[in-house]
Scaffold this active site. Structure first.
Site, mmCIF file in Angstrom:
data_model
loop_
_atom_site.group_PDB
_atom_site.id
_atom_site.type_symbol
_atom_site.label_atom_id
_atom_site.label_comp_id
_atom_site.label_asym_id
_atom_site.label_seq_id
_atom_site.Cartn_x
_atom_site.Cartn_y
_atom_site.Cartn_z
ATOM 1 N N ASN A 208 -23.584 3.658 5.887
ATOM 2 C CA ASN A 208 -24.252 2.843 6.898
ATOM 3 C C ASN A 208 -24.901 3.746 7.923
ATOM 4 O O ASN A 208 -24.833 4.981 7.816
ATOM 5 C CB ASN A 208 -23.257 1.864 7.545
ATOM 6 C CG ASN A 208 -22.073 2.576 8.159
ATOM 7 O OD1 ASN A 208 -22.215 3.405 9.042
ATOM 8 N ND2 ASN A 208 -20.873 2.242 7.679
ATOM 9 N N ILE A 306 -7.910 -0.755 7.689
ATOM 10 C CA ILE A 306 -7.142 0.174 8.526
ATOM 11 C C ILE A 306 -6.724 -0.486 9.834
ATOM 12 O O ILE A 306 -5.568 -0.364 10.268
ATOM 13 C CB ILE A 306 -7.964 1.448 8.787
ATOM 14 C CG1 ILE A 306 -8.304 2.144 7.464
ATOM 15 C CG2 ILE A 306 -7.196 2.396 9.715
ATOM 16 C CD1 ILE A 306 -9.299 3.273 7.592
ATOM 17 N N LYS A 338 -12.232 -12.126 14.827
ATOM 18 C CA LYS A 338 -11.777 -10.883 14.205
ATOM 19 C C LYS A 338 -10.515 -10.372 14.888
ATOM 20 O O LYS A 338 -9.575 -9.915 14.227
ATOM 21 C CB LYS A 338 -12.886 -9.829 14.261
ATOM 22 C CG LYS A 338 -12.479 -8.498 13.633
ATOM 23 C CD LYS A 338 -13.643 -7.510 13.616
ATOM 24 C CE LYS A 338 -13.229 -6.199 12.965
ATOM 25 N NZ LYS A 338 -14.345 -5.230 12.871
#
Length: 398
Positions: A208, A306, A338
């Site tokens: 990215n 993670i 989130k």
């Protein structure tokens, strides 16, 4: 203020050396004692008399001056100060430092010292970008050498770009940070940064646009507050902050291993732009077109989460876990969801939609999502965002 700290200021040759006189004045205004050391090249730009007058101190110039050796040898001189500052740090002197040369007074002092060292690089933009200089900088950072700058701007040679020495107030601030016992002294903070590269074959990968700039700035801000920082970074285009323990990785799975190996930590800031998937059927050799017109079929598999794993640890969970949410739409709503889904304490949400200039840029516009709600911050430089976040972290765990 300085609390009586002493600075050994090494002035190397370069047009930026004229700023060193102002640096001496500013440091003394802050209460620091300053002892100047001039290289022979530096004397082409500033005189020993002017440096001595501003510092109210003897100026040292020659390694083999027997009078100086009798009164204060180079070993004693290298250790009498609390901090060695090299401003400007030329490409030549950085190369000597990186490779352990001790051919003159300045390089010998830097080899013989047992005190921290801060450099302020200054050179032509092409010299700064040269692979040799980048290698030398990495070596110095791995040795724990601190640095400030360089910055972007017009140069005396007529070119424009990075290589201009940091302005004097920035160097003074870096000196004070290097010598301060901040609110995070004794605390260990884990920071992840940069992109991950997920191999397709030995020469291609999925990635990215993350530069690692925001994660690097956060680590530097935490270091300035006294934290011990473990910096787990993917292949970022921004060099890691000096003073951090740097762990370099390529893939998300490698990053996960490095993160858990770095525990325990008082706080974790997961600023890396970790790829969501990796190629499960990555080729062991370079793939080639076969003339059929058909593209190869990739099987994607999820990468480890993670942030969620860290947040849900039953034993050894950091006291504060901070995640990042790079969103292109419904930024606050998606980031709030989130935070709940991952189980982390805070989420730093930013808009990375096309035209925002955030991904790979120098500024960021974030919203801090906590259990108390959403707090929008104004658009700021990434360094300022980092400073504000580090101060919040210090207030929480310091």
């Amino acid at each position: 203020m300085s609390n009586g700290k002493r600075i050994l200021l090494i002035i190397a040759g370069g047009i930026a050396a004229f700023k060193s006189l102002d640096l001496i004045r500013r440091l003394r205004e802050r209460g620091f004692g300053v002892t100047p050391v001039l290289t022979p090249a530096a004397e082409q730009f500033v005189t020993p008399l002017s440096a001595s007058a501003l510092a109210a101190s003897k100026v040292y110039r020659d390694l083999f001056d027997l009078t100086d050796e009798a009164e204060m040898g180079h070993i004693e001189l290298s250790r009498a100060a609390d901090l060695l500052v090299v401003a400007p740090a030329t490409a030549d002197l950085m190369a000597k430092m990186a490779h352990g040369h001790a051919s003159d007074l300045a390089s010998t002092l830097l080899m013989a010292t047992d005190k921290p060292v801060l450099i302020a690089p200054a050179m032509n933009v092409r010299m700064w970008e040269h692979p040799a200089t980048r290698r030398n900088l990495r070596l110095l950072q791995e040795d724990g050498i601190l640095s400030v700058g360089p910055v972007e701007g017009a140069m005396a040679c007529g070119e424009f770009g990075f290589g201009r020495m940091a302005e004097v107030p920035e160097i003074v601030a870096a000196v004070e940070a290097a010598l301060s016992a901040g609110p995070l002294t004794g605390r260990h903070v884990l920071v992840t940064s940069g992109p991950t590269h997920e191999p397709i074959d030995p020469v291609r990968y999925i990635a990215n646009r993350s530069s690692g700039a925001q994660g690097t700035a956060i680590a530097a801000a935490l270091l300035a507050l006294g934290a011990r920082v473990s910096f787990v970074t993917g292949p970022a285009s921004v060099p890691p902050p000096p003073g951090a323990e740097v762990i370099r990785v390529e893939t998300a799975r490698q990053m996960r291993e490095a993160v858990f190996a770095a525990l325990p930590a008082d706080a974790a800031v997961c600023a890396a732009a970790v790829a969501d998937w990796h190629v499960a059927n990555a080729a062991g050799r370079k793939m080639k077109k076969d003339g059929s017109g058909r593209a190869p079929a990739f099987e994607l598999a999820e990468n480890p989460d993670i942030l969620a794993e860290l947040s849900r640890l039953e034993t050894g969970r950091p006291g504060l876990v901070v995640g990042f949410a790079a969103e292109t739409d419904d930024v606050v709503a998606n980031a709030t969801a989130k935070r709940a889904r991952k189980g982390c304490d805070w989420i730093v949400a930013n808009d990375v939609s096309e035209g925002s200039g955030v991904m790979g840029g120098t500024e960021n516009e974030v919203t801090l999502i906590t259990a108390e709600g959403a707090e929008a911050w104004p658009r700021l430089g990434k360094g300022e965002v980092a400073r504000l976040l580090a101060e919040r972290i210090a207030a929480r765990i310091g």
